[in-house]
Design an enzyme around this catalytic site. Structure first.
Site, mmCIF file in Angstrom:
data_model
loop_
_atom_site.group_PDB
_atom_site.id
_atom_site.type_symbol
_atom_site.label_atom_id
_atom_site.label_comp_id
_atom_site.label_asym_id
_atom_site.label_seq_id
_atom_site.Cartn_x
_atom_site.Cartn_y
_atom_site.Cartn_z
ATOM 1 N N GLU A 1 0.752 -1.498 -0.366
ATOM 2 C CA GLU A 1 0.147 0.232 -0.081
ATOM 3 C C GLU A 1 0.823 0.819 0.036
ATOM 4 O OE1 GLU A 1 -2.169 1.465 3.615
ATOM 5 O OE2 GLU A 1 -3.485 1.525 2.679
ATOM 6 N N LYS A 20 -10.023 2.514 -2.146
ATOM 7 C CA LYS A 20 -9.847 2.601 -0.977
ATOM 8 C C LYS A 20 -11.675 2.646 -0.159
ATOM 9 C CE LYS A 20 -7.455 1.851 3.406
ATOM 10 N NZ LYS A 20 -5.990 2.996 3.428
ATOM 11 N N CYS A 70 -6.244 -2.514 2.493
ATOM 12 C CA CYS A 70 -5.605 -2.489 3.854
ATOM 13 C C CYS A 70 -6.446 -2.619 4.849
ATOM 14 C CB CYS A 70 -4.854 -1.153 4.452
ATOM 15 S SG CYS A 70 -3.939 -1.632 5.424
HETATM 16 O O1 LIG Z 1 -6.728 -1.453 10.064
HETATM 17 C C1 LIG Z 1 -6.350 -1.515 10.395
HETATM 18 O O2 LIG Z 1 -5.142 -1.242 11.995
HETATM 19 C C2 LIG Z 1 -4.535 -0.868 9.884
HETATM 20 C C3 LIG Z 1 -5.248 -0.246 8.582
HETATM 21 C C4 LIG Z 1 -4.372 0.648 8.074
HETATM 22 O O3 LIG Z 1 -2.734 1.391 8.433
HETATM 23 C C5 LIG Z 1 -4.633 1.670 6.246
HETATM 24 O O4 LIG Z 1 -5.790 1.035 6.230
HETATM 25 O O5 LIG Z 1 -4.235 1.707 5.648
#
Ligand SMILES: O=C(O)CCC(=O)C(=O)O
Length: 320
Positions: free
Chosen positions: A61, A140, A185
């Site tokens: 990411e 996203k 993510c």
């Molecule tokens: O869900 C999480 O704890 C981390 C998510 C995250 O870092 C993101 O979405 O970039």
């Protein structure tokens, strides 16, 4: 330069298709990030001597920009769209990924990069096929807005807009991985997304480029991947940036332009049974795994939860 870790690779040559997860350092310098990504793609695409080369690569990411809300507008690029045939001219990141996919004849799930579309900035994953054609784009859907006192506070919605397309997939064909789904993510925390990918698109693999942190990473990263793999009965693959070293964090603090972000790392591959089939620690790495997609079909047949839903009592509904 990262290296293929022997312990992370199956030693047998089974002829099964392979995937490599690329975990590398991200800096404040976009041109360095582009070179690092390109170099890692080349190294991963060559594969291990004497073994089948990977057919699909997954990048982390936000690999071309610091992971900081303040940085996203500055690093954002106008990305091609699948519908318009993928004109790459607005984006050096798309150009690099497309060129590398074509040169090495490999599918690339291009992690994510900040995307500018009018006044909006998205956190976007582009997927290129082995001809270098953009075949999917995922913005996203669930923005990472959390506040864990004493742990981490992050608010992507300060500068990002959430994507409106839930189910992003691409077809790799029956000889490879079949239908593959994409999330980014924080999207992994929403079982509905994985369940609908299985229900509506019959995916056998879901890729989640991610960048968990030092609070939620140790607690939830592996757990969520294994959970999503079991409930969607598909392989789950993640790729994270490598964790910044103390030296890198000090330099970011001294520079003062963007707040430092410490990624958890641990890029991982999980099979539909919920077993980890490849992973690494926090440093730079290329994790190479074999994927036997028949395992997904086996799970769907042997434990047919998709057919056993009590839709008379509940449902997970796709609204298009
Ligand atoms: O869900 C999480 O704890 C981390 C998510 C995250 O870092 C993101 O979405 O970039």
């Amino acid at each position: 330069m990262s290296s293929l870790a022997a312990s992370e690779v199956s030693s047998t040559q089974t002829g099964l298709p392979r995937v490599s997860l690329l975990q590398f350092h991200v800096t404040e310098d976009k041109s360095i990030n582009l070179k690092t990504a390109r170099r890692n793609i080349e190294e991963a695409a060559r594969g291990r001597k004497g073994e089948r080369k990977p057919e699909l690569l997954v990048l982390p990411e936000v690999w071309n920009s610091p992971y900081a809300t303040e940085a996203f507008p500055e690093y954002a690029e106008v990305l091609p769209s699948v519908e318009e045939g993928g004109d790459m001219r607005g984006s050096e990141s798309a150009e690099m990924l497309s060129g590398a996919a074509k040169e090495f004849g490999v599918f690339i799930v291009g992690g994510s990069v900040p995307e500018r579309d009018g006044d909006d900035i998205y956190n976007t994953c582009m997927v290129f096929d082995p001809r270098g054609v953009l075949v999917a784009k995922h913005r996203k859907v669930h923005l990472f807005d959390i506040d864990v006192p004493g742990g981490i506070t992050f608010k992507e919605s300060d500068t990002l807009t959430a994507g409106g397309g839930l189910l992003t997939t691409f077809d790799t064909g029956e000889g490879l991985f079949g239908m593959v789904g994409v999330g980014i993510c924080y999207d992994i925390r929403f079982p509905e997304l994985a369940l609908l990918l299985t229900k509506e698109k019959d995916v056998s693999m879901i890729c989640f480029p991610g960048a968990f942190n030092m609070t939620t990473g140790p607690a939830h990263w592996e757990l969520l991947q294994r959970a999503r793999a079991v409930d969607s009965q598909a392989f789950v693959l993640t790729a994270s940036p490598a964790r910044a070293t103390e030296e890198m964090l000090e330099a970011t603090k001294k520079d003062g332009k963007f707040p430092p972000y410490t990624a958890w790392g641990h890029s991982t591959a999980v099979n539909p049974w919920g077993e980890i089939i490849g992973s690494c620690d926090e440093g730079e790495a290329i994790v190479e795994v074999e994927i036997d997609v028949s395992k997904s079909m086996q799970m769907k047949t042997n434990i047919p939860t998709a057919l056993q839903k009590r839709t008379d009592l509940y449902s997970v509904e796709f609204k298009g």
